[in-house]
Design an enzyme around this catalytic site. Structure first.
Site, PDB file in Angstrom:
ATOM      1  N   LYS A 219      38.906  49.610  48.412  1.00  0.00           N
ATOM      2  CA  LYS A 219      39.615  48.771  49.347  1.00  0.00           C
ATOM      3  C   LYS A 219      40.360  49.411  50.116  1.00  0.00           C
ATOM      4  O   LYS A 219      40.842  49.207  51.221  1.00  0.00           O
ATOM      5  CB  LYS A 219      40.233  47.616  48.743  1.00  0.00           C
ATOM      6  CG  LYS A 219      39.013  46.291  48.201  1.00  0.00           C
ATOM      7  CD  LYS A 219      39.864  45.433  47.780  1.00  0.00           C
ATOM      8  CE  LYS A 219      38.729  44.191  47.371  1.00  0.00           C
ATOM      9  NZ  LYS A 219      39.305  43.079  46.804  1.00  0.00           N
ATOM     10  N   ASP A 297      36.178  40.013  36.799  1.00  0.00           N
ATOM     11  CA  ASP A 297      36.772  39.856  38.143  1.00  0.00           C
ATOM     12  C   ASP A 297      36.535  38.573  38.621  1.00  0.00           C
ATOM     13  O   ASP A 297      37.167  37.982  39.481  1.00  0.00           O
ATOM     14  CB  ASP A 297      35.787  40.857  38.983  1.00  0.00           C
ATOM     15  CG  ASP A 297      36.181  41.246  40.189  1.00  0.00           C
ATOM     16  OD1 ASP A 297      37.397  41.065  40.508  1.00  0.00           O
ATOM     17  OD2 ASP A 297      35.585  41.553  41.285  1.00  0.00           O
TER      18      ASP A 297
END
Length: 361
Positions: A219, A297
């Protein structure tokens, strides 16, 4: 001493070397003033930039997207094809740009974008952060190797230092998303718990924990505007967001003594039924570590406030895991997560940001 100067000192360089590629002379003057402490070389075309880079070294390139002759994307593609230039961070300077084209630039190797007209503090901070990220990236492999050797010698205190360093990097990643602070640490913790409940060896539990800390490192390469968008992503934006798996794997694959880190980054969005990304793997073709991370996650995503919704009720989370076992998730690991939920009667597991001692792993 300014933060920019401190960063230069941290990199053991008297001055940072910047190359500005822009056909507008006013932008040359502005960027030279913004980075008055650095060594700034300005050229007016992509051709001139490539000629200069053939003989000179530089730490970061500020590259205008719209130029006569070669545009910024073409210059970027040439840079990434030259081995000695391939790792240099490149920030594209641009006005408004379509999301699809922005995604193409990231895929071609762009590090970030800076919008025109320039805001000096924003420009300075963007460059500062990228220099910081590059420093961490370049030194991560060396640090992992060193800490792994110390682990073999049972130097527990040094291992704790490694944990803290990796957690600090995870916090740096999470800081880009204002809604998910602590996400990487929680995913690492849940994944380690799942592996422990499954009776996995201590060594694998440790690898899963570190892979969880760094699973979203890609990211770094995704626009903050996309990450923090509060409405539905467009197809182009969603494609750009998906690329964080590839970006992360490309960063972590350099740590060849710890391949599980790259596996976690690349495959944690694969689905058990084969409809995930980036490769559409299914079943046990997906590495075990990534199948465990996928459940952890998803649990944290559902039990955290997001840009587009609030925390889901625990029963809703349990139902989602039940429905997706065998589809999104490996049934075995989904069942373990469901069992952990059933023992968490007060819904407190999501609140924990435990910092486990390496001795526990």
């Amino acid at each position: 001493m300014t933060s920019f100067t401190k960063e230069c000192v941290m990199l053991n360089k008297e001055h940072l070397r910047l190359l500005v590629v822009d056909d507008d002379e006013m932008n040359h003057i502005l960027l030279q003033n913004i980075f008055a402490e650095a060594k700034v070389r300005c050229v007016a075309s992509g051709e001139a930039a490539l000629q200069w880079l053939a003989e000179q070294q530089v730490d970061l390139i500020l590259l205008d997207y719209r130029m006569p002759g070669m545009d910024g994307l073409q210059v970027l593609q040439h840079i990434r094809q030259i081995q000695k230039l391939a790792r240099i961070p490149v920030i594209l300077l641009t006005g408004e740009i379509a999301a699809q084209l922005e995604a193409e630039c990231f895929a071609a190797g762009a590090t970030d974008f800076i919008r025109k007209p320039f805001v000096p503090d924003v420009v300075r901070e963007r460059v500062h952060r990228i220099i910081h990220y590059e420093y961490l990236q370049q030194h991560l492999q060396q640090e992992v190797i060193r800490q792994t050797q110390l682990a073999k010698n049972r130097l527990v205190e040094s291992q704790r230092m490694f944990v803290k360093m990796t957690q600090a990097l995870a916090k740096t990643i999470d800081a880009k998303d204002r809604y998910t602070h602590g996400h990487s640490e929680r995913v690492a913790d849940y994944a380690q718990r799942i592996a422990q409940c499954c009776g996995e060896p201590r060594e694998l539990q440790e690898k899963i924990y570190y892979a969880g800390l760094l699973h979203d490192i890609g990211k770094i390469g995704i626009s903050a505007d996309i990450i923090n968008k509060t409405t539905k992503l467009s197809d182009e934006e969603y494609k750009a967001m998906q690329s964080h798996t590839i970006i992360g794997a490309n960063i972590l694959q350099r740590i060849d003594v710890f391949p599980e880190l790259a596996q976690g980054a690349r495959y944690h969005h694969e689905r058990y039924d084969g409809h995930g990304y980036p490769q559409g793997l299914n079943g046990e073709d997906i590495p075990k570590l990534a199948r465990i991370l996928a459940v952890a996650d998803a649990y944290d995503a559902m039990t955290s406030n997001r840009s587009y919704r609030n925390i889901l009720p625990q029963e809703r989370v349990r139902n989602e895991l039940t429905q997706e076992r065998g589809r999104q998730f490996d049934p075995r690991y989904a069942d373990v997560m469901i069992a952990l939920i059933d023992t968490d009667r007060n819904y407190r597991m999501r609140e924990a940001e435990r910092q486990p001692d390496v001795e526990e792993l």
